[in-house]
Design an enzyme around this catalytic site. Structure first.
Site, PDB file in Angstrom:
ATOM      1  N   GLU A 243      79.634  31.147 -61.495  1.00 19.20           N
ATOM      2  CA  GLU A 243      78.507  32.039 -61.168  1.00 19.20           C
ATOM      3  C   GLU A 243      78.875  33.463 -61.559  1.00 19.20           C
ATOM      4  O   GLU A 243      78.494  33.937 -62.595  1.00 19.20           O
ATOM      5  CB  GLU A 243      78.168  31.964 -59.669  1.00 19.20           C
ATOM      6  CG  GLU A 243      77.523  30.651 -59.295  1.00 19.20           C
ATOM      7  CD  GLU A 243      76.613  30.747 -58.085  1.00 19.20           C
ATOM      8  OE1 GLU A 243      75.751  31.623 -58.022  1.00 19.20           O
ATOM      9  OE2 GLU A 243      76.796  29.904 -57.179  1.00 19.20           O
TER      10      GLU A 243
ATOM     11  N   ASP B 219      73.264  39.625 -52.090  1.00 21.40           N
ATOM     12  CA  ASP B 219      74.645  39.933 -51.716  1.00 21.40           C
ATOM     13  C   ASP B 219      74.911  41.429 -51.854  1.00 21.40           C
ATOM     14  O   ASP B 219      75.549  42.051 -51.009  1.00 21.40           O
ATOM     15  CB  ASP B 219      75.631  39.156 -52.597  1.00 21.40           C
ATOM     16  CG  ASP B 219      75.355  37.662 -52.623  1.00 21.40           C
ATOM     17  OD1 ASP B 219      74.173  37.285 -52.704  1.00 21.40           O
ATOM     18  OD2 ASP B 219      76.310  36.876 -52.570  1.00 21.40           O
TER      19      ASP B 219
ATOM     20  N   GLU C   9      82.941  32.917 -48.277  1.00 21.33           N
ATOM     21  CA  GLU C   9      81.487  32.767 -48.399  1.00 21.33           C
ATOM     22  C   GLU C   9      80.913  32.066 -47.178  1.00 21.33           C
ATOM     23  O   GLU C   9      79.855  32.419 -46.685  1.00 21.33           O
ATOM     24  CB  GLU C   9      81.186  31.927 -49.644  1.00 21.33           C
ATOM     25  CG  GLU C   9      79.726  31.585 -49.839  1.00 21.33           C
ATOM     26  CD  GLU C   9      79.481  30.808 -51.122  1.00 21.33           C
ATOM     27  OE1 GLU C   9      80.400  30.108 -51.586  1.00 21.33           O
ATOM     28  OE2 GLU C   9      78.360  30.906 -51.665  1.00 21.33           O
TER      29      GLU C   9
HETATM   30  C1  BGC Z   1      75.491  32.725 -54.482  1.00 19.41           C
HETATM   31  C2  BGC Z   1      75.070  33.542 -53.308  1.00 19.41           C
HETATM   32  C3  BGC Z   1      73.642  33.912 -53.574  1.00 19.41           C
HETATM   33  C4  BGC Z   1      72.903  32.634 -53.467  1.00 19.41           C
HETATM   34  C5  BGC Z   1      71.433  32.696 -53.447  1.00 19.41           C
HETATM   35  C6  BGC Z   1      74.714  31.459 -54.416  1.00 19.41           C
HETATM   36  O1  BGC Z   1      75.038  30.520 -55.346  1.00 19.41           O
HETATM   37  O2  BGC Z   1      76.844  32.547 -54.577  1.00 19.41           O
HETATM   38  O3  BGC Z   1      75.927  34.455 -52.857  1.00 19.41           O
HETATM   39  O4  BGC Z   1      73.121  34.958 -52.868  1.00 19.41           O
HETATM   40  O5  BGC Z   1      73.347  31.688 -54.391  1.00 19.41           O
HETATM   41  O6  BGC Z   1      71.049  32.127 -52.351  1.00 19.41           O
END
Ligand code: BGC
Length: 723
Positions: A338, A345, A606
């Site tokens: 990602e 975030d 996370e």
């Molecule tokens: C990310 C999150 C992001 C989210 C969206 C994830 O895959 O790592 O931090 O905000 O997707 O819901």
């Protein structure tokens, strides 16, 4: 002007090899000043006469490439001789790497370079050298490089012949001068131990999770091979664990030349604490490895120390997660496939980020990308750059366009960031107004004809129904609460700018009234938190009491996700329940901030149970050990526990509010924040009979001790209180 130069490319398919563009040139006389301006489609390292130009790692950085591509300028006066050679080696980077694969328009842009060297002689004469078809191109020793997958480097390779570079037709109107903070190397960390895992793997532990790469020095024979894998954690059996990287390979392969050599990757980075030596000649020497942290070059401004070693570690973890996720954009995580500029975030963490480091320049550049990617209907994509081509918009994610500029304005007093964003703020609020099923709320009713089910809800909250990542908090409630918040920030922004915001004032009033009517009978912790923090209830006392009771009934434990957690302690301490806020802060059992500290975290996780009590992972899919979102608790420590607050009528700390909230269980606190007008320090400690407060301020301030206000000027002050 760099735009007078021509885009050049390799002209032939070089496969995965990173091409190197070359030009020889002479200087005629004594040089007064020479400047190189350069950018590429990809990432580059430039060398002049064998010396690296500048210290920007992964230049030209990450922007919304479709409309904004930064070029850099470097003073190269001291690097020039009479006979010179410039080399520009280009990797795929973000632009052409796997990360952008779902954006074919960006991803399929050919590898290209545009550059200009402007030379001014002491005689006053000038000369300019530009990229054109007089440049040549060859392969390089970088056989493969990708942000997600790592790098393959062959130090023994003979770089083949060079051929002519060819002109490429690419736009120049996307070129912009460097706006952001450059990414460079920072901490160099030596291994703390080397061990053989139960499954026989050779592992090196750097003792700190970080983002960057490993440098090693080795004495080798030509053709010897080195292969290194990266990981953030070990599994329950103590073996190397990479499943949470998902498809990101994060591997380094290096083929040695003969003799002593040192290598570090050029165009990739990894999020890691451990490396596994899959191949290494003659047994590795611990001393030969160094982990190097890379991140945007920000000035550290915030410091916190308390009587709790664990809170101190949590603070360090937050700093490390900021570093790892401030590699030119605010990213969710630095390790798996990602590493995206997730807007939610970023808005959650921006306040903490702005206390820890001076991030004004960093966010100004990224917000320009946010604005550049705002769609014609006013919606904001969930990630910026929007590499996945996401079509949707989510509450709390898209609100970044209102929240971050306002937060930066409070901390730094920069009006420009507000005037740059004001139109976009209005367009975001208008988007919601036009998108909802119910006037003055943002409701979608799930997968209705009008909308896709697009919200992320209270992402990763623990009250989620089985199989969902979204928590149980009503999505309509979250969306409507943030609609109110963004409308309010738009009003405040407009007032600062002297704009007529009567329409938005009225809108805000209507949202608040409608919200209060519609959302009665709040259920989840996050629903209570939002109603309190966004001022959306007439019964603050009762709502706060019920929230505190829910937490007590839950064993003094939170259940909140990305949306509720950042405001949870504020909702409590701001409404008569500082005691419960401290209980949550100091809670050590799962779920809590200190649970992960107790489980050896060196960055912020996370998920609340990234590793459970048996040492097992809650999931391999969504399990980063370096996600700053929950580190946002640190701004509560700066602004409530230490009480160092910006006064919105005197932004940028022209006047400060210093209102510490001491608590015996923490023992003492020593925090400072280097504001644009100098350093504010707030210290408190428990002594027999009460609390001793020590405040130092460079500006006139309002100190609030035990509810009493003291108007103080620049200086240091001691107060005694009950705590
Ligand atoms: C990310 C999150 C992001 C989210 C969206 C994830 O895959 O790592 O931090 O905000 O997707 O819901």
């Amino acid at each position: 002007m760099i735009t007078d130069a021509l885009w050049i490319g390799a002209g032939k398919d070089m496969g995965e090899i990173c091409p190197s563009f070359k030009r020889e040139f002479k200087t005629k006389k004594a040089v007064r000043r020479a400047v190189l301006a350069v950018t590429v489609i990809g990432v580059y390292e430039a060398e002049i006469n064998g010396r690296r130009v500048g210290s920007f790692i992964l230049a030209p950085g990450l922007t919304s490439y479709g409309t904004r591509l930064q070029y850099q300028t470097y003073d190269i006066t001291d690097m020039l001789g009479t006979n010179n050679e410039i080399n520009i080696t280009v990797g795929k980077g973000w632009h052409r790497g796997r990360i952008s694969m779902s954006s074919p328009d960006i991803h399929n842009t050919p590898c290209a370079v545009i550059a200009e060297i402007a030379i001014e002689y002491t005689s006053g004469e000038t000369e300019t050298l530009r990229t054109d078809d007089s440049w040549s191109v060859s392969g390089s020793r970088i056989l493969f490089s990708d942000i997600y997958d790592g790098e393959i480097y062959d130090a023994s390779a003979n770089i083949g012949d060079s051929g002519p570079a060819v002109l490429i037709d690419l736009p120049k109107n996307i070129l912009i001068p460097q706006e952001g903070t450059i990414v460079c190397e920072h901490e160099r960390i030596k291994p703390v131990r080397r061990f053989t895992a139960p499954n026989g793997d050779q592992i090196i532990d750097f003792g700190q999770n970080l983002a960057g790469y490993v440098e090693f020095t080795v004495e080798a024979k030509s053709g010897d091979r080195i292969k290194i894998s990266h990981a953030e954690v070990l599994d329950a059996d103590g073996n190397f664990y990479t499943e949470n990287y998902r498809s990101a390979k994060s591997e380094i392969s290096y083929i040695c030349r003969g003799g002593l050599q040192t290598y570090k990757p050029h165009f990739t980075f990894m999020g890691f604490r451990y490396i596994r030596l899959d191949a290494f000649p003659r047994g590795a020497d611990l001393d030969s490895f160094t982990a190097i942290a890379i991140y945007s070059d920000m000035r550290r401004t915030g410091f916190i120390k308390t009587g709790s070693k664990k809170i101190n570690r949590l603070f360090e973890n937050t700093l490390w997660s900021q570093r790892a996720n401030f590699i030119d954009i605010p990213s969710d995580c630095p390790q798996r496939d990602e590493r995206m500029g997730w807007t939610g975030d970023a808005q959650v963490f921006a306040k903490t980020a702005g206390y820890n480091y001076d991030v004004l320049k960093f966010f100004k550049k990224w917000l320009s990308d946010v604005r550049a990617e705002q769609r014609s209907d006013g919606s904001i994509p969930d990630t910026v750059p929007n590499f996945w081509g996401l079509k949707s918009a989510s509450a709390s994610w898209g609100d970044v366009i209102c929240i971050v500029p306002w937060q930066m304005y409070l901390l730094y007093g920069d009006r420009q960031i507000l005037s740059d964003s004001f139109e976009s703020m209005k367009r975001w609020v208008d988007y919601i107004t036009n998108d909802t099923l119910d006037k003055y709320l943002w409701t979608s009713g799930g997968e209705t004809k009008k909308l896709r089910n697009k919200h992320y809800g209270d992402w990763l909250a623990l009250d989620a129904p089985a199989g969902s990542y979204k928590g149980s908090t009503s999505e309509d409630l979250i969306a409507s609460a943030f609609y109110a918040y963004s409308a309010m920030l738009t009003v405040k922004t407009g007032r600062v700018l002297g704009e007529d915001v009567s329409e938005y004032e009225e809108l805000y009033g209507n949202i608040v009234t409608t919200f209060k009517k519609r959302f009665t009978g709040l259920k989840t912790q996050t629903e209570h938190v939002l109603a309190l923090y966004f001022d959306l209830t007439d019964d603050k006392r009762g709502t706060a009491d019920r929230l505190a009771q829910m937490i007590a009934d839950n064993g003094n434990k939170l259940q909140t996700g990305f949306v509720g957690t950042p405001y949870l302690l504020y909702a409590l301490s701001g409404n008569g329940h500082a005691d419960t806020a401290y209980k949550l802060l100091l809670q050590e059992d799962y779920p809590s901030w200190l649970y992960e500290v107790n489980h050896g975290a060196t960055t912020v996780w996370e998920h609340w149970d990234g590793i459970n009590d048996e040492g097992r992972m809650w999931s391999s899919d969504m399990n980063s050990y370096n996600h700053y979102a929950y580190g946002s608790v640190m701004d509560w420590i700066y602004t409530v526990a230490a009480g160092i607050r910006a006064d919105e009528n005197y932004p940028g700390f022209e006047r400060a509010i210093i209102a510490p909230a001491a608590d015996k269980r923490l023992g003492w606190l020593d925090a400072s924040y280097d504001t644009p007008r100098g350093k504010i320090t707030s210290k408190w400690t428990y002594m027999s009979g009460g609390v001793r407060y020590e405040i130092t301020t460079p500006v006139r301030s309002v100190a609030v001790i035990d509810g009493n206000e003291y108007h103080i000027g620049k200086g240091s002050y001691i107060f005694y209180g009950e705590g």
